[in-house]
Scaffold this active site. Structure first.
Site, PDB file in Angstrom:
ATOM      1  N   CYS A 109       0.812  -1.319  -0.046  1.00  0.00           N
ATOM      2  CA  CYS A 109      -0.131  -0.024   0.094  1.00  0.00           C
ATOM      3  C   CYS A 109       0.768   1.370   0.040  1.00  0.00           C
ATOM      4  CB  CYS A 109      -0.720   0.022   1.403  1.00  0.00           C
ATOM      5  SG  CYS A 109      -2.010  -1.344   1.298  1.00  0.00           S
TER       6      CYS A 109
ATOM      7  N   LEU B  16      40.264  49.655  23.039  1.00  0.00           N
ATOM      8  CA  LEU B  16      40.733  50.730  23.546  1.00  0.00           C
ATOM      9  C   LEU B  16      40.483  51.155  24.694  1.00  0.00           C
ATOM     10  CD1 LEU B  16      40.793  52.940  20.166  1.00  0.00           C
ATOM     11  CD2 LEU B  16      42.818  51.655  21.284  1.00  0.00           C
TER      12      LEU B  16
ATOM     13  N   ASP C 280      34.520  18.006  21.978  1.00  0.00           N
ATOM     14  CA  ASP C 280      34.994  19.456  22.394  1.00  0.00           C
ATOM     15  C   ASP C 280      35.385  19.318  23.638  1.00  0.00           C
ATOM     16  OD1 ASP C 280      35.558  22.170  21.622  1.00  0.00           O
ATOM     17  OD2 ASP C 280      33.804  22.345  22.521  1.00  0.00           O
TER      18      ASP C 280
ATOM     19  N   ASP D 271      29.311  21.802  22.034  1.00  0.00           N
ATOM     20  CA  ASP D 271      27.922  22.303  22.730  1.00  0.00           C
ATOM     21  C   ASP D 271      27.249  22.932  21.549  1.00  0.00           C
ATOM     22  OD1 ASP D 271      29.717  24.294  22.034  1.00  0.00           O
ATOM     23  OD2 ASP D 271      30.453  25.025  24.018  1.00  0.00           O
TER      24      ASP D 271
HETATM   25  P1  ADP Z   1      37.713  25.642  23.099  1.00  0.00           P
HETATM   26  O1  ADP Z   1      38.113  24.853  22.024  1.00  0.00           O
HETATM   27  O2  ADP Z   1      38.334  25.026  24.474  1.00  0.00           O
HETATM   28  O3  ADP Z   1      36.400  26.027  23.307  1.00  0.00           O
HETATM   29  P2  ADP Z   1      38.242  28.390  21.943  1.00  0.00           P
HETATM   30  O4  ADP Z   1      38.345  28.027  20.414  1.00  0.00           O
HETATM   31  O5  ADP Z   1      36.717  28.844  22.507  1.00  0.00           O
HETATM   32  O6  ADP Z   1      38.370  26.988  22.789  1.00  0.00           O
HETATM   33  O7  ADP Z   1      39.348  29.341  22.430  1.00  0.00           O
HETATM   34  C1  ADP Z   1      40.748  28.736  22.251  1.00  0.00           C
HETATM   35  C2  ADP Z   1      41.540  29.713  22.985  1.00  0.00           C
HETATM   36  O8  ADP Z   1      41.481  30.938  22.838  1.00  0.00           O
HETATM   37  C3  ADP Z   1      41.289  29.633  24.510  1.00  0.00           C
HETATM   38  O9  ADP Z   1      41.924  28.660  25.273  1.00  0.00           O
HETATM   39  C4  ADP Z   1      41.941  31.157  25.036  1.00  0.00           C
HETATM   40  O10 ADP Z   1      43.244  30.867  25.101  1.00  0.00           O
HETATM   41  C5  ADP Z   1      41.557  31.912  23.941  1.00  0.00           C
HETATM   42  N1  ADP Z   1      40.482  32.659  23.764  1.00  0.00           N
HETATM   43  C6  ADP Z   1      39.422  32.631  22.976  1.00  0.00           C
HETATM   44  N2  ADP Z   1      38.331  33.741  23.576  1.00  0.00           N
HETATM   45  C7  ADP Z   1      39.143  34.314  24.662  1.00  0.00           C
HETATM   46  C8  ADP Z   1      38.707  35.225  25.312  1.00  0.00           C
HETATM   47  N3  ADP Z   1      37.588  35.983  25.155  1.00  0.00           N
HETATM   48  N4  ADP Z   1      39.533  35.900  26.203  1.00  0.00           N
HETATM   49  C9  ADP Z   1      40.642  35.294  26.300  1.00  0.00           C
HETATM   50  N5  ADP Z   1      41.007  34.320  25.677  1.00  0.00           N
HETATM   51  C10 ADP Z   1      40.312  33.921  24.742  1.00  0.00           C
HETATM   52 MG    MG Z   2      34.262  26.079  22.852  1.00  0.00          MG
END
Ligand code: ADP
Ligand code: MG
Length: 754
Positions: free
Chosen positions: A16, A523, A449, A642
């Site tokens: 069917c 800045l 992750d 996530d």
């Molecule tokens: P993960 O793979 O652990 O989720 P991300 O790709 O988000 O990590 O970030 C990689 C790295 O970049 C962090 O471990 C940090 O050293 C740096 N980083 C990213 N975003 C920030 C932030 N807002 N302030 C300071 N360091 C940051």
């Molecule tokens: Mg991440």
């Protein structure tokens, strides 16, 4: 392009659904057709606008099927009423079927016993002959069988009419032609003596066969329909979670209103032990809430002001007030229900084989049945003489038509998918479609992750180190927090929180920039400041190396191009991570951690939980490439993250698993969403996928084997060898058993513990 779903009425078996699919596919303007026998739904994809229901019905009505456009439920209550109506309708049909069975089965059983007695007394001398004259019995059987064929078996007759009129044949056609042939042959030799003489026919007739076959086939259909209803119980459970009324504050008064009258922004009052009527955010009070029915998380969750709550969950001791949001179709529960329903109706790739067979099954079986009759009449009659050969030939024809069962083939896959996906929902494992489930069953590598998946994702500042004399740790933290206050990154939140704890005030900033996976800059009073990960040439510093070896993530604070200091943060691994990894290892799965963090810190975490391999210092946009590289090595990869900055990687993986936290269900990029980011559920999901696929393979195996063995047996293949012939009555019994056993096997999945 438009996609619409329809309820389909009148489908009984895989032929069917094959007919409906075929006829609709030919209609101009319809791009794709997916008809699901188990859910009795069709999903149509139109090139442009959807065709009207009338136009579609014009196509399928003449084959005995009816389409009804699914109302898109505006509120969850509407969905509830809709599904209750559907259920009542199905229960009504089931009840009609039961009434038929209650009449037909006892009759069939009595006839069956008499038949067996008659046959037995021919071989066993101890058994006396039937105490009724054969003529009388024959007339009695003829009367019963007339009623059976024309009243009880009317759907089968309808199958023949349909076949003659439109050439479309279903299982009903097969049973119809089989029973009617047996009936007509028997009636002819009983009522018209010249025919009997002309055929040299023996005394025995097949009225009994007709009765018993119809009785058992009806029983089989009834049992099958009943178990099929059970496969959909998971959805009903979810729908049943919906509360009926809500207590809200309006104009200073507390009033009780039906849940569908709650509006976004209403203040909803929840008392101890009550069910939450809608989704929202707590504004006053706190409590612990049992969310197990929605997320599968068995331990009640503590919630306080600012936390999100889900409609359908149950409040424990405390009482609180929350602001309603996501009303109706946007609510978490409604979205879960929609996703589960859609997934249950989707097709697993493995079903293609069964669909192909079902599409040609009935015509092939008809041809085989005719061929059998022909062989008996030619080859058979040269050995046995014409009359015996004719009588065996008819038996063979009837037996084949009755035993061949496209039902079992059609139900093998979808019933298991429905039960499997429903079971997932109970555990908080939301599966997007059957294809994801099938792929998940054969993965050999899981990539996690790091942040928020293996770790809690709530890092804390542990060390602040000043590298020059102008700054002290407090001023460094103040500087870093000032910039990070604009960032959503977990590290940023941790730094801001640390500053808040010390009561630091933050300056104004301009020109804020975030570089994903690297850091942030801005800045402040014309000074350019950045907080970021250390570059390759900056990694040598002794302090930096020391901190990283302790598993800490270190960020640098840079001002006008000069490094001023370091902030170290430490995230804790989730409690369940080690056990989850061990469980994956027991399943023979390799576990990899993927992160943007530095290799040393990542290795430290990986060692703690027993992860096999670390891929570190990967920029967010490179994560998908890393997955691709693993796939190029021939690995079948699950990526669990996530879903926030790793969506492309989730999409690239064979199966993406999004760890939803809180209320964001059904992520677009993921094949599977885990409500409550418990990574143990990754292994549970794999168990579920493997078990479901095993059940499907068993089902398909039995459905195929049953037909492959059953058809030659019914044709009389054993006769030339051992001189025995399978009475069509047993074909009827086998046929009834086959689809029932397939559906029952699928239902077994329900009891499986994940
Ligand atoms: P993960 O793979 O652990 O989720 P991300 O790709 O988000 O990590 O970030 C990689 C790295 O970049 C962090 O471990 C940090 O050293 C740096 N980083 C990213 N975003 C920030 C932030 N807002 N302030 C300071 N360091 C940051
Ligand atoms: Mg991440």
């Amino acid at each position: 392009m438009t996609t619409r779903r329809y309820n389909v009425k009148g489908m009984h078996c895989a032929s069917c659904s094959a007919i409906v699919t075929k006829k609709l596919s030919k209609v101009e303007g319809i791009r794709e057709v997916n008809v699901n026998l188990a859910t009795e739904k069709a999903t149509l994809e139109f090139d442009g606008n959807a065709l009207t229901s009338e136009a579609l019905n014009d196509v399928v009505n003449k084959y005995g099927y009816f389409l009804e456009a699914e109302q898109h439920p505006v509120t969850l209550r509407a969905a509830v009423t809709d599904s209750t109506k559907m259920r009542e309708q199905k229960e009504g049909e089931l009840h009609d079927q039961l009434r038929k069975v209650q009449f037909a089965l006892p009759v069939a059983l009595v006839v069956f016993v008499l038949m067996m007695w008659d046959i037995g007394s021919m071989f066993l001398h101890a058994l006396p002959h039937l105490p009724i004259s054969m003529e009388l019995l024959n007339i009695l059987f003829m009367l019963i069988s007339t009623g059976m064929v024309f009243r009880t078996g009317a759907p089968f007759l309808h199958g023949i009419v349909m076949f003659v009129r439109s050439g479309a044949a279903s299982m009903d056609t097969l049973i119809g032609i089989g029973t009617v042939t047996a009936y007509l042959y028997s009636a002819a030799i009983t009522l018209i003596p010249p025919i009997k003489e002309f055929l040299h026919a023996p005394d025995s007739t097949y009225f009994d066969v007709t009765i018993v076959v119809i009785g058992f086939v009806l029983l089989g259909k009834y049992l099958e329909a009943r178990s099929k209803m059970k496969t959909g119980e998971a959805i009903e459970k979810l729908i049943g979670l919906q509360a009926k009324s809500a207590l809200v504050q309006r104009e200073g008064k507390e009033i009780e209103i039906p849940v569908e009258q709650v509006r976004t922004g209403d203040l909803v009052i929840v008392k101890p032990g009550e069910k939450l009527p809608v989704d929202g955010t707590i504004t006053t009070g706190h409590s612990s809430i049992d969310e197990s029915m929605v997320t599968g998380e068995p331990i009640p969750v503590d919630k306080t002001v600012g936390d999100k709550v889900i409609g359908g969950t149950i409040n424990k001791q405390g009482s609180f007030i929350f602001t309603a949001s996501n009303i109706g179709p946007d609510s978490v529960l409604a979205r879960i229900i929609r996703m589960v329903e859609e997934a249950q109706g989707s097709k697993a790739p493995i079903q293609q084989i069964a669909d192909k067979v079902a599409g040609i099954f009935v015509p092939v079986v008809l041809a085989l049945a005719l061929l059998t009759l022909l062989i008996w009449l030619t080859v058979g009659s040269s050995y046995l003489g014409f009359s015996a050969a004719l009588s065996y030939g008819i038996m063979g024809l009837v037996g084949i038509l009755v035993i061949a069962c496209p039902c079992a083939l059609g139900l093998a896959t979808p019933t298991a998918i429905i039960v499997g996906i429903g079971k997932g929902a109970e555990y908080g494992i939301l599966i997007r479609n059957a294809e994801s489930l099938e792929k998940l069953s054969s993965v050999d590598t899981v990539v996690f992750d790091k942040t928020g998946t293996i770790t809690t994702g709530n890092p804390e500042v542990t060390d602040i180190i000043s590298l020059d004399k102008e700054n002290n740790p407090t001023s460094l933290l103040q500087l870093a927090a000032t910039i990070e206050s604009r960032s959503e990154h977990p590290l940023a939140k941790a730094i801001v929180e640390a500053a808040n704890k010390q009561g630091l005030t933050l300056d104004d900033i301009t020109d804020f920039k975030a570089l994903e996976g690297v850091g942030v800059s801005a800045l402040i009073f014309n000074r350019s400041v950045s907080v970021r990960k250390p570059m390759e040439n900056e990694k040598k510093g002794a302090e930096l190396q020391q901190l990283q070896q302790e598993g800490k993530t270190v960020v640098m604070i840079e001002e006008n191009g000069r490094c001023r200091g370091l902030i170290a943060l430490s995230d804790t691994v989730k409690e369940e991570a080690q056990e989850a990894v061990a469980e994956l290892h027991r399943k023979g799965i390799k576990v990899i951690m993927l992160t943007g963090d530095n290799l040393m810190a990542a290795n430290y975490m990986a060692k703690q939980v027993g992860i096999d391999e670390v891929i570190a210092e990967v920029l967010p946009h490179q994560k998908a490439q890393k997955i691709k590289a693993l796939q190029a090595q021939g690995k079948r990869v699950v990526m669990a993250g996530d879903g926030i900055n790793d969506a492309p990687a989730l999409a690239q993986a064979d199966v993406g698993i999004a760890m939803a936290t809180g209320t964001d269900v059904a992520m677009e990029s993921a094949g599977i969403t885990l409500l409550k980011g418990d990574i143990n559920k990754v292994a549970q999901a794999i168990t579920l996928a493997r078990t479901t696929m095993r059940v499907i393979r068993q089902n398909l195996f039995w459905a195929f084997i049953y037909n492959i063995i059953g058809i030659p047996l019914a044709a009389g293949a054993l006769f030339p060898i051992w001189g025995i012939f399978l009475n069509p009555v047993f074909s009827g019994i086998a046929m009834a058993g086959s689809s029932v056993s397939v559906v029952s096997n699928s239902l077994r999945l329900k009891r499986k513990k994940l």
